[in-house]
Design a protein around this motif. Structure first.
Motif, PDB file in Angstrom:
ATOM      1  N   HIS A  49       1.059  -1.169   0.041  1.00  0.00           N
ATOM      2  CA  HIS A  49       0.021  -0.108   0.014  1.00  0.00           C
ATOM      3  C   HIS A  49       0.984   1.306   0.053  1.00  0.00           C
ATOM      4  O   HIS A  49       0.519   2.337  -0.670  1.00  0.00           O
ATOM      5  N   GLU A  50       1.948   1.241   0.859  1.00  0.00           N
ATOM      6  CA  GLU A  50       2.735   2.238   0.638  1.00  0.00           C
ATOM      7  C   GLU A  50       3.507   2.772  -0.529  1.00  0.00           C
ATOM      8  O   GLU A  50       3.657   3.673  -1.126  1.00  0.00           O
ATOM      9  N   HIS A  51       4.073   1.397  -1.177  1.00  0.00           N
ATOM     10  CA  HIS A  51       4.714   1.713  -2.360  1.00  0.00           C
ATOM     11  C   HIS A  51       3.691   1.820  -3.657  1.00  0.00           C
ATOM     12  O   HIS A  51       4.373   2.928  -4.238  1.00  0.00           O
ATOM     13  N   TYR A  52       2.613   1.546  -3.530  1.00  0.00           N
ATOM     14  CA  TYR A  52       1.737   1.946  -4.719  1.00  0.00           C
ATOM     15  C   TYR A  52       0.786   3.035  -4.197  1.00  0.00           C
ATOM     16  O   TYR A  52      -0.250   3.432  -5.004  1.00  0.00           O
ATOM     17  N   GLY A  53       1.008   3.878  -3.283  1.00  0.00           N
ATOM     18  CA  GLY A  53       0.120   4.728  -2.564  1.00  0.00           C
ATOM     19  C   GLY A  53      -0.525   5.784  -3.732  1.00  0.00           C
ATOM     20  O   GLY A  53      -1.552   6.387  -3.558  1.00  0.00           O
ATOM     21  N   GLU A  54       0.270   6.108  -4.519  1.00  0.00           N
ATOM     22  CA  GLU A  54      -0.141   7.093  -5.757  1.00  0.00           C
ATOM     23  C   GLU A  54      -1.189   6.659  -6.284  1.00  0.00           C
ATOM     24  O   GLU A  54      -1.944   7.404  -7.071  1.00  0.00           O
ATOM     25  N   HIS A  55      -1.417   5.247  -6.501  1.00  0.00           N
ATOM     26  CA  HIS A  55      -2.489   4.734  -7.238  1.00  0.00           C
ATOM     27  C   HIS A  55      -3.728   4.192  -6.645  1.00  0.00           C
ATOM     28  O   HIS A  55      -4.583   3.549  -7.197  1.00  0.00           O
ATOM     29  N   GLU A  56      -3.779   4.667  -5.310  1.00  0.00           N
ATOM     30  CA  GLU A  56      -4.806   4.356  -4.478  1.00  0.00           C
ATOM     31  C   GLU A  56      -6.081   4.726  -4.763  1.00  0.00           C
ATOM     32  O   GLU A  56      -7.076   3.688  -4.631  1.00  0.00           O
ATOM     33  N   ASP A  57      -6.409   5.504  -5.424  1.00  0.00           N
ATOM     34  CA  ASP A  57      -7.593   5.973  -6.095  1.00  0.00           C
ATOM     35  C   ASP A  57      -8.286   5.298  -7.284  1.00  0.00           C
ATOM     36  O   ASP A  57      -9.115   5.464  -7.827  1.00  0.00           O
ATOM     37  N   LYS A  58      -7.230   4.582  -7.946  1.00  0.00           N
ATOM     38  CA  LYS A  58      -7.493   4.041  -9.246  1.00  0.00           C
ATOM     39  C   LYS A  58      -8.112   2.800  -9.103  1.00  0.00           C
ATOM     40  O   LYS A  58      -7.868   1.914  -8.137  1.00  0.00           O
ATOM     41  N   PRO A  59      -8.772   2.353 -10.357  1.00  0.00           N
ATOM     42  CA  PRO A  59      -9.502   0.931 -10.092  1.00  0.00           C
ATOM     43  C   PRO A  59      -8.747  -0.081 -10.065  1.00  0.00           C
ATOM     44  O   PRO A  59      -9.073  -1.191  -9.534  1.00  0.00           O
ATOM     45  N   PHE A  61      -5.869  -0.496  -8.474  1.00  0.00           N
ATOM     46  CA  PHE A  61      -5.013  -0.548  -7.264  1.00  0.00           C
ATOM     47  C   PHE A  61      -4.951  -1.922  -6.311  1.00  0.00           C
ATOM     48  O   PHE A  61      -3.854  -2.360  -6.124  1.00  0.00           O
ATOM     49  N   ASP A  62      -6.136  -2.337  -6.116  1.00  0.00           N
ATOM     50  CA  ASP A  62      -6.311  -3.908  -5.445  1.00  0.00           C
ATOM     51  C   ASP A  62      -5.525  -4.659  -6.257  1.00  0.00           C
ATOM     52  O   ASP A  62      -5.119  -5.582  -5.442  1.00  0.00           O
ATOM     53  N   ASP A  63      -5.779  -4.829  -7.624  1.00  0.00           N
ATOM     54  CA  ASP A  63      -4.834  -5.790  -8.542  1.00  0.00           C
ATOM     55  C   ASP A  63      -3.630  -5.684  -8.122  1.00  0.00           C
ATOM     56  O   ASP A  63      -2.855  -6.658  -7.837  1.00  0.00           O
ATOM     57  N   LEU A  64      -3.118  -4.367  -8.142  1.00  0.00           N
ATOM     58  CA  LEU A  64      -1.653  -3.964  -7.871  1.00  0.00           C
ATOM     59  C   LEU A  64      -1.149  -4.764  -6.670  1.00  0.00           C
ATOM     60  O   LEU A  64      -0.175  -5.418  -6.518  1.00  0.00           O
ATOM     61  N   VAL A  65      -1.876  -4.540  -5.632  1.00  0.00           N
ATOM     62  CA  VAL A  65      -1.354  -4.986  -4.467  1.00  0.00           C
ATOM     63  C   VAL A  65      -1.453  -6.383  -4.322  1.00  0.00           C
ATOM     64  O   VAL A  65      -0.704  -7.276  -3.776  1.00  0.00           O
ATOM     65  N   GLU A  66      -2.563  -7.148  -4.795  1.00  0.00           N
ATOM     66  CA  GLU A  66      -2.876  -8.377  -4.682  1.00  0.00           C
ATOM     67  C   GLU A  66      -1.520  -9.227  -5.615  1.00  0.00           C
ATOM     68  O   GLU A  66      -0.896 -10.156  -4.981  1.00  0.00           O
ATOM     69  N   PHE A  67      -1.304  -8.454  -6.528  1.00  0.00           N
ATOM     70  CA  PHE A  67       0.008  -9.067  -7.308  1.00  0.00           C
ATOM     71  C   PHE A  67       1.203  -8.989  -6.493  1.00  0.00           C
ATOM     72  O   PHE A  67       2.026 -10.044  -6.712  1.00  0.00           O
ATOM     73  N   ILE A  68       1.578  -7.849  -6.221  1.00  0.00           N
ATOM     74  CA  ILE A  68       2.796  -7.538  -5.725  1.00  0.00           C
ATOM     75  C   ILE A  68       3.010  -8.554  -4.498  1.00  0.00           C
ATOM     76  O   ILE A  68       4.267  -8.729  -4.091  1.00  0.00           O
ATOM     77  N   THR A  69       2.086  -8.722  -3.804  1.00  0.00           N
ATOM     78  CA  THR A  69       2.064  -9.588  -2.450  1.00  0.00           C
ATOM     79  C   THR A  69       1.830 -11.130  -2.924  1.00  0.00           C
ATOM     80  O   THR A  69       1.896 -11.793  -2.025  1.00  0.00           O
TER      81      THR A  69
END
Length: 154
Positions: A49-59, A61-69
């Protein structure tokens, strides 16, 4: 010789699973960049969440977090003259379909969501320091001279 700069790079879970860490490290070393920090790790939700914080409001975002983890990553700090721009040039465009052959994403990426590697943005002056600080403590980054430095820079 130009002043050295440090830049953050990460082999993403797809790159790790495909066995591309060695190939990617070799490309940066062959270019003349110096590896000053490296860490094989599993990113947790907080760091993602901290790393991708600038994308938090984008649709996406959840997929980014799920993938990187979803699996281990290999985080690195590279050093050299104009390192961030050099690395971005070698990495290619975010969308592998738009990346030239010879770039990391052009050679290994097929899908925007599975593009093998992350590299700090050379157009965002604070991105490098922020990302390096997120993933590395100062004592994890080494200062040393490469024996071939005189052959890399005027």
């Amino acid at each position: 010789m130009s002043e050295d700069e440090r830049t953050f790079v990460m082999v993403k879970p797809d790159g790790v699973q495909r066995g591309l860490i060695g190939e990617i490290v070799s490309r940066f070393e062959e270019r003349g960049l110096k590896l000053v920090g490296g860490k094989f790790m599993q990113i947790d939700d907080d760091l993602a969440h901290e790393h991708y914080g600038e994308h938090e409001d984008k649709p996406f975002f959840d997929d980014l977090v799920e993938f990187i983890t979803s699996g281990p990553v290999f985080a690195m700090v590279w050093e050299g003259a104009d390192a961030t721009r050099q690395v971005r040039s070698m990495v290619g465009e975010t969308d592998p379909a738009e990346s030239a052959p010879g770039t990391i994403r052009g050679d290994f990426g097929l899908d925007l969501g599975r593009n093998v590697i992350h590299a700090s943005d050379h157009e965002d002056e604070g991105a490098n320091e922020r990302e390096i600080d997120l993933f590395f403590d100062e004592e994890e980054l080494l200062d040393y001279e490469r024996i071939d430095a005189a052959w890399l820079y005027e």
